[in-house]
Design an enzyme around this catalytic site. Structure first.
Site, PDB file in Angstrom:
ATOM      1  CG  ASP A   1      -2.003   1.021   1.150  1.00 35.59           C
ATOM      2  OD1 ASP A   1      -2.306   1.484   0.029  1.00 35.59           O
ATOM      3  OD2 ASP A   1      -2.561   1.387   2.196  1.00 35.59           O
TER       4      ASP A   1
ATOM      5  CG  HIS B   1       0.139   2.579  -9.299  1.00 34.80           C
ATOM      6  ND1 HIS B   1      -0.124   1.980  -8.082  1.00 34.80           N
ATOM      7  CD2 HIS B   1      -0.945   3.353  -9.564  1.00 34.80           C
ATOM      8  CE1 HIS B   1      -1.320   2.381  -7.647  1.00 34.80           C
ATOM      9  NE2 HIS B   1      -1.822   3.210  -8.525  1.00 34.80           N
TER      10      HIS B   1
ATOM     11  CG  LEU C   1       9.920 -17.040  -4.543  1.00 31.27           C
ATOM     12  CD1 LEU C   1       9.506 -17.076  -3.075  1.00 31.27           C
ATOM     13  CD2 LEU C   1      10.635 -15.716  -4.837  1.00 31.27           C
TER      14      LEU C   1
HETATM   15  C1  FPP Z   1      -1.748   0.166  -3.387  1.00 31.96           C
HETATM   16  O1  FPP Z   1      -1.376   1.499  -3.411  1.00 31.96           O
HETATM   17  C2  FPP Z   1      -1.239  -0.501  -4.545  1.00 31.96           C
HETATM   18  C3  FPP Z   1      -2.024  -1.066  -5.507  1.00 31.96           C
HETATM   19  C4  FPP Z   1      -3.486  -1.055  -5.510  1.00 31.96           C
HETATM   20  C5  FPP Z   1      -1.413  -1.704  -6.657  1.00 31.96           C
HETATM   21  C6  FPP Z   1      -0.151  -2.443  -6.395  1.00 31.96           C
HETATM   22  C7  FPP Z   1       0.429  -2.686  -7.691  1.00 31.96           C
HETATM   23  C8  FPP Z   1       1.729  -2.619  -8.032  1.00 31.96           C
HETATM   24  C9  FPP Z   1       2.844  -2.424  -7.095  1.00 31.96           C
HETATM   25  C10 FPP Z   1       2.081  -2.770  -9.442  1.00 31.96           C
HETATM   26  C11 FPP Z   1       1.589  -4.005 -10.125  1.00 31.96           C
HETATM   27  C12 FPP Z   1       2.038  -5.223  -9.487  1.00 31.96           C
HETATM   28  C13 FPP Z   1       2.880  -6.152  -9.941  1.00 31.96           C
HETATM   29  C14 FPP Z   1       3.182  -7.280  -9.046  1.00 31.96           C
HETATM   30  C15 FPP Z   1       3.502  -6.143 -11.246  1.00 31.96           C
HETATM   31  P1  FPP Z   1      -2.523   2.589  -3.480  1.00 31.96           P
HETATM   32  O2  FPP Z   1      -2.708   2.983  -4.907  1.00 31.96           O
HETATM   33  O3  FPP Z   1      -3.751   2.108  -2.799  1.00 31.96           O
HETATM   34  O4  FPP Z   1      -1.856   3.745  -2.690  1.00 31.96           O
HETATM   35  P2  FPP Z   1      -2.578   4.857  -1.807  1.00 31.96           P
HETATM   36  O5  FPP Z   1      -3.112   4.155  -0.580  1.00 31.96           O
HETATM   37  O6  FPP Z   1      -1.458   5.790  -1.490  1.00 31.96           O
HETATM   38  O7  FPP Z   1      -3.641   5.459  -2.651  1.00 31.96           O
END
Ligand code: FPP
Length: 224
Positions: free
Chosen positions: A12, A29, A122
């Site tokens: 997150d 992201h 893994l």
């Molecule tokens: C949460 O941060 C993150 C996500 C919803 C997406 C996670 C995705 C990635 C790291 C990229 C894709 C994944 C892979 C494995 C290739 P948020 O957007 O909710 O952050 P915020 O709480 O600050 O809004």
């Protein structure tokens, strides 16, 4: 010292990181992907057997279309670029969640799972379009349909995570102390670590510190 098989992570804080640093959630992201790569590498070094990453929840569909499309394009790019490296490093990729994305992404996910199926160092479980409550309800429906008795054991054996031991550790970055419908069944006895740091800032030293802390915890699973 506690044995360590499975680490699950709620990654997150990308959006907030991106807004703060570059005035763009998507840049967060993008930076989050680099952390994913780093953590996979450290998991290999640490001989962790299963790493489960929450990449897209059933609730994330409520986000703006532009952000959703960007996330999927990042994922496509990541898999296209890294699949060979994953395979070489003996990493098995498994998707948990319902694959109902574009034709192209669905195929890429299936291809990635097939190509790495026999790998054993893994296992990286990517939770995509994943929601724990739906997973549990669908599993019970499946058992009922097959006339299999609803028991704890039979539910466990029919979740997306069948054949995967429950997480030993769950990490959530991003300064929010909640589970957000992630692996609710599976984390009954998991050691949970909430971190203030946003996911793109999560570093090797943070990860290692958690692993070391975990190893010393007295895990009694309800006993004394
Ligand atoms: C949460 O941060 C993150 C996500 C919803 C997406 C996670 C995705 C990635 C790291 C990229 C894709 C994944 C892979 C494995 C290739 P948020 O957007 O909710 O952050 P915020 O709480 O600050 O809004």
């Amino acid at each position: 010292m506690n044995p360590l098989n499975h680490v699950a992570i709620i990654m997150d804080g990308n959006g907030r990181w991106g807004l703060k640093k570059h005035n763009s959630r998507n840049k967060g992201h993008r930076a989050g992907i680099d952390t994913v790569e780093k953590i996979i590498k450290i998991s290999l070094e640490q001989k962790i057997k299963y790493l489960t990453l929450f990449a897209f929840s059933t609730e994330n569909w409520k986000r703006p279309k532009t952000e959703i499309n960007y996330l999927f394009s990042l994922l496509e790019n990541f898999l296209e670029k890294k699949l060979i490296k994953f395979d070489k490093n003996n990493i098995k990729l498994k998707i948990i969640g319902k694959k109902n994305f574009s034709y192209k992404l669905n195929n890429l996910l299936i291809k990635s799972e097939k190509k790495t199926l026999k790998n054993s160092k893994l296992q990286v479980n990517l939770a995509l379009n994943y929601g724990s409550k739906k997973e549990i309800v669908n599993t019970i429906k499946k058992l009922n349909k097959k006339k299999i008795k609803v028991t704890e054991q039979n539910i466990t054996k029919n979740l997306y995570t069948k054949n995967i031991p429950d997480p030993d550790i769950l990490i959530r970055t991003g300064n929010t102390n909640r589970l957000s419908n992630f692996l609710l069944w599976q984390v009954s006895y998991t050691e949970i670590f909430f971190l203030k740091k946003l996911w793109p800032d999560f570093e090797k030293k943070d990860f290692i510190k958690i692993l070391n802390k975990y190893k010393k915890i007295k895990r009694n699973f309800g006993e004394i």
